[in-house]
Design a protein around this motif. Structure first.
Motif, PDB file in Angstrom:
ATOM      1  N   TYR A 124      85.983  45.332 -56.278  1.00  0.00           N
ATOM      2  CA  TYR A 124      87.129  45.360 -55.365  1.00  0.00           C
ATOM      3  C   TYR A 124      87.843  44.008 -55.484  1.00  0.00           C
ATOM      4  O   TYR A 124      87.297  42.983 -55.071  1.00  0.00           O
ATOM      5  CB  TYR A 124      86.671  45.599 -53.921  1.00  0.00           C
ATOM      6  N   ASP A 125      89.039  44.024 -56.044  1.00  0.00           N
ATOM      7  CA  ASP A 125      89.708  42.776 -56.403  1.00  0.00           C
ATOM      8  C   ASP A 125      90.415  42.146 -55.202  1.00  0.00           C
ATOM      9  O   ASP A 125      91.625  42.288 -55.012  1.00  0.00           O
ATOM     10  CB  ASP A 125      90.707  43.013 -57.541  1.00  0.00           C
TER      11      ASP A 125
ATOM     12  N   TYR B  29      83.965  41.538 -54.329  1.00  0.00           N
ATOM     13  CA  TYR B  29      84.495  41.093 -55.626  1.00  0.00           C
ATOM     14  C   TYR B  29      83.550  41.496 -56.759  1.00  0.00           C
ATOM     15  O   TYR B  29      83.994  41.983 -57.811  1.00  0.00           O
ATOM     16  CB  TYR B  29      84.689  39.579 -55.585  1.00  0.00           C
TER      17      TYR B  29
ATOM     18  N   PHE C 100      84.298  38.809 -61.593  1.00  0.00           N
ATOM     19  CA  PHE C 100      84.725  40.068 -60.990  1.00  0.00           C
ATOM     20  C   PHE C 100      83.986  41.248 -61.616  1.00  0.00           C
ATOM     21  O   PHE C 100      83.780  41.301 -62.833  1.00  0.00           O
ATOM     22  CB  PHE C 100      86.237  40.226 -61.186  1.00  0.00           C
ATOM     23  N   ASP C 101      83.582  42.213 -60.783  1.00  0.00           N
ATOM     24  CA  ASP C 101      82.961  43.469 -61.221  1.00  0.00           C
ATOM     25  C   ASP C 101      81.659  43.247 -61.990  1.00  0.00           C
ATOM     26  O   ASP C 101      81.305  44.018 -62.875  1.00  0.00           O
ATOM     27  CB  ASP C 101      83.956  44.262 -62.077  1.00  0.00           C
TER      28      ASP C 101
ATOM     29  N   ASN D  45      93.389  39.451 -56.408  1.00  0.00           N
ATOM     30  CA  ASN D  45      94.704  39.876 -56.877  1.00  0.00           C
ATOM     31  C   ASN D  45      95.279  41.081 -56.148  1.00  0.00           C
ATOM     32  O   ASN D  45      96.476  41.372 -56.281  1.00  0.00           O
ATOM     33  CB  ASN D  45      94.638  40.195 -58.380  1.00  0.00           C
ATOM     34  N   ASN D  46      94.447  41.786 -55.366  1.00  0.00           N
ATOM     35  CA  ASN D  46      94.926  43.008 -54.723  1.00  0.00           C
ATOM     36  C   ASN D  46      94.247  43.224 -53.377  1.00  0.00           C
ATOM     37  O   ASN D  46      93.712  44.299 -53.107  1.00  0.00           O
ATOM     38  CB  ASN D  46      94.683  44.212 -55.651  1.00  0.00           C
TER      39      ASN D  46
END
Length: 276
Positions: free
Chosen positions: A185-186, A181, A219-220, A189-190
């Motif tokens: 890399y989500d 995360y 995230f990211d 949601n994905n």
């Protein structure tokens, strides 16, 4: 069956660590092969290992996770640091021949400014020296969050290492939900898309294990800060989706959340209730 555990100390032996695992409803656990900051490993007591084997069979244990020392930087720009890391790697793999059904997980390393390509070259050289054609131990590169000069921040870097190793039939990856995360890399949601990317670049068959952690950071963010399950930015629903995904659900999971034994017991109980 959900195969799940947490990180436990083996200071009192492997058998006692396994008893602690059973006491919290776990059927695997992770341990450091030596002091996480490096140094000499304790001698292996074969009586202790034989008791461990019996308990693992009795309680249907999944593979254990042996985690390499944090000081093991195979990608360092300093030769003496690489030699120390190479020694640890070879010694750990030799010792693990005595411990039943155990995966070896380690951080690939940090290139400390010389560039990921050079760092990957050093990592590949070390693995080629340590892994012979008769190796039966599952060796797993851990995917990283991407902080600083870490190598393994994306699937392409992990693939480059795997492809460079001659005897790579038992070389794979361990993903960490927090690291993924934070690396962009989500998984919230994905998750399907993330796993499709892993399959396309590395091959889903090389994904052998999961570190299951919530995240304190966004995230990211490229930061590595683990959180208790359900209390971070990934959230309980995101974690539940991971343990129930058909490409992940049969893998061994280990918690590295900021918890003591009682806290891990509550996390494991909660996740077992949510496992379908």
């Amino acid at each position: 069956m959900l195969n799940i555990g947490c990180h436990l100390s083996i200071s009192k032996g492997f058998y006692n660590a396994a008893l602690d695992a059973v006491s919290i409803g776990a059927n695997t656990f992770q341990f450091f092969t030596r002091n996480p900051r490096g140094g000499k490993a304790k001698e292996i007591d074969m009586e202790d290992i034989n008791k461990l084997k019996e308990l693992m069979i009795e309680h249907k244990f999944a593979p254990l996770f042996a985690h390499g020392a944090y000081t093991m930087n195979l990608a360092s720009d300093k030769e003496e640091t690489r030699e120390f890391a190479n020694m640890i790697l070879r010694d750990d793999l030799e010792r693990l021949k005595l411990i039943p059904n155990t995966y070896y997980v380690f951080h690939p390393g940090s290139h400390v400014g010389q560039g990921s390509e050079k760092g990957i070259e050093f990592i590949v050289n070390a693995l080629n020296e340590a892994i012979d054609e008769d190796n039966e131990i599952i060796v797993l590169l851990e995917g990283m969050s991407g902080k600083g000069t870490e190598i393994g921040r994306n699937m392409e870097e992990l693939k480059a290492i795997i492809d460079g190793v001659k005897n790579n039939k038992n070389l794979g990856i361990c993903i960490d939900s927090c690291h993924l995360y934070s690396a962009g890399y989500d998984v919230v949601n994905n998750l399907n898309g993330v796993l499709e990317e892993i399959d396309k670049i590395i091959g889903i068959d090389r994904l052998k294990a999961v570190h299951l952690n919530d995240s304190k950071v966004e995230f990211d963010s490229n930061k590595d800060r683990h959180e208790v399950i359900g209390e971070g930015t990934i959230g309980l629903e995101g974690i539940i989706n991971m343990i129930n995904h058909p490409l992940l659900s049969n893998l061994p999971f280990n918690l590295e959340t900021p918890n003591e034994l009682d806290g891990h017991k509550k996390e494991i109980e909660m996740l077992r209730r949510e496992y379908r």
